[in-house]
Design a protein around this motif. Sequence first.
Motif, mmCIF file in Angstrom:
data_model
loop_
_atom_site.group_PDB
_atom_site.id
_atom_site.type_symbol
_atom_site.label_atom_id
_atom_site.label_comp_id
_atom_site.label_asym_id
_atom_site.label_seq_id
_atom_site.Cartn_x
_atom_site.Cartn_y
_atom_site.Cartn_z
ATOM 1 N N MET A 12 39.409 112.108 19.595
ATOM 2 C CA MET A 12 39.608 113.104 20.664
ATOM 3 C C MET A 12 40.125 114.382 20.010
ATOM 4 O O MET A 12 41.081 114.344 19.229
ATOM 5 C CB MET A 12 40.630 112.608 21.697
ATOM 6 C CG MET A 12 40.216 111.368 22.455
ATOM 7 S SD MET A 12 41.287 111.070 23.896
ATOM 8 C CE MET A 12 42.873 110.785 23.145
ATOM 9 N N ARG A 13 39.489 115.501 20.343
ATOM 10 C CA ARG A 13 39.848 116.766 19.705
ATOM 11 C C ARG A 13 40.273 117.769 20.778
ATOM 12 O O ARG A 13 39.526 118.048 21.721
ATOM 13 C CB ARG A 13 38.646 117.301 18.925
ATOM 14 C CG ARG A 13 38.966 118.356 17.887
ATOM 15 C CD ARG A 13 37.705 118.764 17.127
ATOM 16 N NE ARG A 13 37.131 117.647 16.400
ATOM 17 C CZ ARG A 13 37.534 117.257 15.192
ATOM 18 N NH1 ARG A 13 38.522 117.903 14.591
ATOM 19 N NH2 ARG A 13 36.946 116.234 14.585
ATOM 20 N N VAL A 61 40.037 107.323 28.675
ATOM 21 C CA VAL A 61 39.506 108.647 28.327
ATOM 22 C C VAL A 61 38.128 108.840 28.957
ATOM 23 O O VAL A 61 37.284 107.937 28.903
ATOM 24 C CB VAL A 61 39.384 108.790 26.789
ATOM 25 C CG1 VAL A 61 38.959 110.205 26.422
ATOM 26 C CG2 VAL A 61 40.689 108.427 26.111
ATOM 27 N N GLU A 85 33.005 111.352 18.986
ATOM 28 C CA GLU A 85 34.158 112.175 19.351
ATOM 29 C C GLU A 85 33.965 112.822 20.722
ATOM 30 O O GLU A 85 32.840 112.953 21.222
ATOM 31 C CB GLU A 85 34.431 113.249 18.301
ATOM 32 C CG GLU A 85 33.449 114.401 18.262
ATOM 33 C CD GLU A 85 33.914 115.530 17.336
ATOM 34 O OE1 GLU A 85 34.689 115.264 16.400
ATOM 35 O OE2 GLU A 85 33.495 116.682 17.582
ATOM 36 N N MET A 86 35.079 113.196 21.333
ATOM 37 C CA MET A 86 35.089 113.955 22.588
ATOM 38 C C MET A 86 35.985 115.169 22.393
ATOM 39 O O MET A 86 37.082 115.053 21.831
ATOM 40 C CB MET A 86 35.630 113.109 23.745
ATOM 41 C CG MET A 86 34.745 111.965 24.184
ATOM 42 S SD MET A 86 35.490 111.117 25.612
ATOM 43 C CE MET A 86 34.334 109.772 25.864
ATOM 44 N N HIS A 129 38.211 117.949 24.240
ATOM 45 C CA HIS A 129 38.927 118.193 25.500
ATOM 46 C C HIS A 129 38.532 117.212 26.608
ATOM 47 O O HIS A 129 38.147 117.629 27.712
ATOM 48 C CB HIS A 129 38.723 119.635 25.971
ATOM 49 C CG HIS A 129 39.634 120.603 25.277
ATOM 50 N ND1 HIS A 129 40.972 120.672 25.520
ATOM 51 C CD2 HIS A 129 39.380 121.509 24.298
ATOM 52 C CE1 HIS A 129 41.521 121.596 24.740
ATOM 53 N NE2 HIS A 129 40.577 122.111 23.981
ATOM 54 N N PRO A 130 38.628 115.908 26.357
ATOM 55 C CA PRO A 130 38.347 114.951 27.435
ATOM 56 C C PRO A 130 39.513 114.910 28.419
ATOM 57 O O PRO A 130 40.614 115.377 28.110
ATOM 58 C CB PRO A 130 38.234 113.616 26.681
ATOM 59 C CG PRO A 130 39.166 113.789 25.522
ATOM 60 C CD PRO A 130 39.061 115.231 25.115
ATOM 61 N N TYR A 180 42.150 112.450 30.247
ATOM 62 C CA TYR A 180 42.699 111.151 29.846
ATOM 63 C C TYR A 180 43.927 110.832 30.680
ATOM 64 O O TYR A 180 44.548 111.715 31.286
ATOM 65 C CB TYR A 180 43.065 111.160 28.352
ATOM 66 C CG TYR A 180 44.249 112.044 28.027
ATOM 67 C CD1 TYR A 180 45.555 111.537 28.054
ATOM 68 C CD2 TYR A 180 44.074 113.390 27.714
ATOM 69 C CE1 TYR A 180 46.646 112.345 27.780
ATOM 70 C CE2 TYR A 180 45.145 114.206 27.440
ATOM 71 C CZ TYR A 180 46.441 113.685 27.468
ATOM 72 O OH TYR A 180 47.515 114.496 27.208
#
Length: 719
Positions: free
Chosen positions: A110-111, A131, A143-144, A146-147, A149
């Motif tokens: 997660m970024r 998420v 990767e995601m 700005h998910p 969560y």
Amino acid sequence: MPAPKKKASADSTKEGKAPAKASKSAPPLSNAQKAQNKLAKLGLRSDMDLALHLPLRYEDETQVMSIHDASLRGTQVVQVEGIVSKSDIQFRPRRQLVVTIADDSGPLVMRFLNFYGSQAKQLSEGVRVRVRGELRHGFFGAEMVHPTYKVVLEGAPLPTALTPVYPAGEGLSQAYLRKAIGGALSRINWRDTLPPAMLEELKLGGFESSVRLLHNPPTDVDEYALEERSHPAWIRMKFDELLAQQLSLKRAQAARRARNASALPTIGKISKAFIKQLPFKLTGAQQRVLEEIRHDLQESFPMQRLLQGDVGSGKTVVAAVAAAQAIDSGFQAVLMAPTEILADQHFRKIAAWMEPLGVKVAWLTGSLKKKEKAEANALIESGEARLVIGTHALIQDNVQFQKLGLVIVDEQHRFGVGQRLALRNKARDDTADSADSADINAPLQTVPHQLMMSATPIPRTLAMTYYADLEVSVIDELPPGRTPIVTRTIDQNRREEVIARVHANALEGRQVYWVCPLIEESEALQLQTATDTYSMLAEALPDLRIGLVHGRLKQAEKQDVMDAFSRGEIHVLVATTVIEVGVDVPNASLMVIEHAERFGLSQLHQLRGRVGRGAAASACILLYQSPLGGTAKQRLMTMRETADGFEIARRDLEIRGPGEFLGARQSGEALLRFADLATDQWLVEKARNLAQTLLQNEDAIVDAHLQRWLGGKEDFLKV
């Protein structure tokens, strides 16, 4: 007048104490009060407001996938759950929070490029998170960015309904809105405003069941119908909204008819002489709408009529004949236009018709000098000026009419509700409290009759929906002798060909408009500007006289240029959209519109209407810059295909939607949030018919329905 400032007391001065600051006496707002203020900015002040704040869309949080299975599904929104195995704040290539979670099937990164310090603490190693976001395959695998969560415990239950996503303002989270709306749904009175037999006849669902479903749709709901707003629950909401609007507008119309207005029954010497001296005969359509207006002016309740007519159909002369009837009946008339160029055009034309008949016509705009304004105000207040023409300056407090009987507003959509109301209130009783001048319900001695004009034709469905409180007259016939206008779309790379055509046109004794959208350079849009175009044409066509007019010129300078163009002393007039309405130069037979893709359909149609006013063949060239977007293509294609203002208006409505199409009519509150006039015309008819039935003998139902849907938001409609 402002209250005098309080001085520090003598005692406090002697003791050397400063006066207490006002800010200390005002306690800081609590978080709950701040949230309430944010809700109020969205118009959410009551539980019913919250209940009717319906979702924009929905998210499916009812199932969790393994990270491995989710990564096989390509780029799409999925929901996974895992435990944080690593959490770092990295600084290359930029500051970001990078969190790795994992389940039994594999890891996911997660970024967060924008984050708070509290998030870094919350997403610490060992925390379980659920998420949801768009899964992509980056350099480090799945990767995601700005998910969404939430921290959860192992085995935390999943939602059993789709999760609503609401329209939100700054500082209002979806979680807060969901909680506030959930609380409102538990408190409101669910009693249906429409009786069961009526719902059955209309084939509509119940109010409570519809609202609850839209806020919490079950997992087996038809998601396509929800998204397209064709689900029966949405149909009920749309119908109720349309019904409230129809009831409100028709009740406003009834309230207007209950008010007093001075009857203007006399079609006397001035009216008859006016028509007799005209150098042309009124068309059949002009005569028909004139009879409708004359009939209304004879009533003792105020006329509220919208006069529609395509560009060049002759609305101005009809308005002038209506003004003559008011003057024959012993009253004053006023005509307000949105720009000085248009107001001046009206003044010159109408004064030339009226003053030979002994009618004094006053002129009032913001650009007049102080002495000239004082002289105009004196003529208006004394009643010596029987007809007054001007701009927004007419609604200033110091402008007083002796006996105002008729208000004419040209291009009415350019004026806000408050501006039209202020002009109407110029007939206010002197005994009325001036502080109430903006109050629609303040006591009035008489209300003047009101004629609004628009060269932007309004499609029938739109008129039925947004103008149900008005009578509508349509001039659907152009005067004889008008030549059809040929419209061409040309890429700006062929500019030299266009300049050659302009030159040939001028050598034949004809004049040309060249319209540009901006005055100065704009790096963002990189549009050809009026000043640049003026310089370019002056250099390319040294044997022609080129003029320039734009909104930043002083009014006297603008008028000098326009007068020279009208006299034929200028071959090519380079202009911004200040010439969009009201300019009438029959010798102008060619119009070039620069960057036509940047203009709306209505503007393009209005601009094109400046040519084709004489006997010569006329043309309009739409210069565009490639590549064109889909909407721009639609607009230019429409302009090529038709010159019918009503067809153009219909297509404009499809492209832009009613809110933008109507402009100032919407100021204050949006009348329709849910219904779509492009797809819901059948509902408009149903709501209109039921409104007429309910207003006859069902006051309790009408009151309950309006209270639920509009609350206190009706007043701004009543102009």
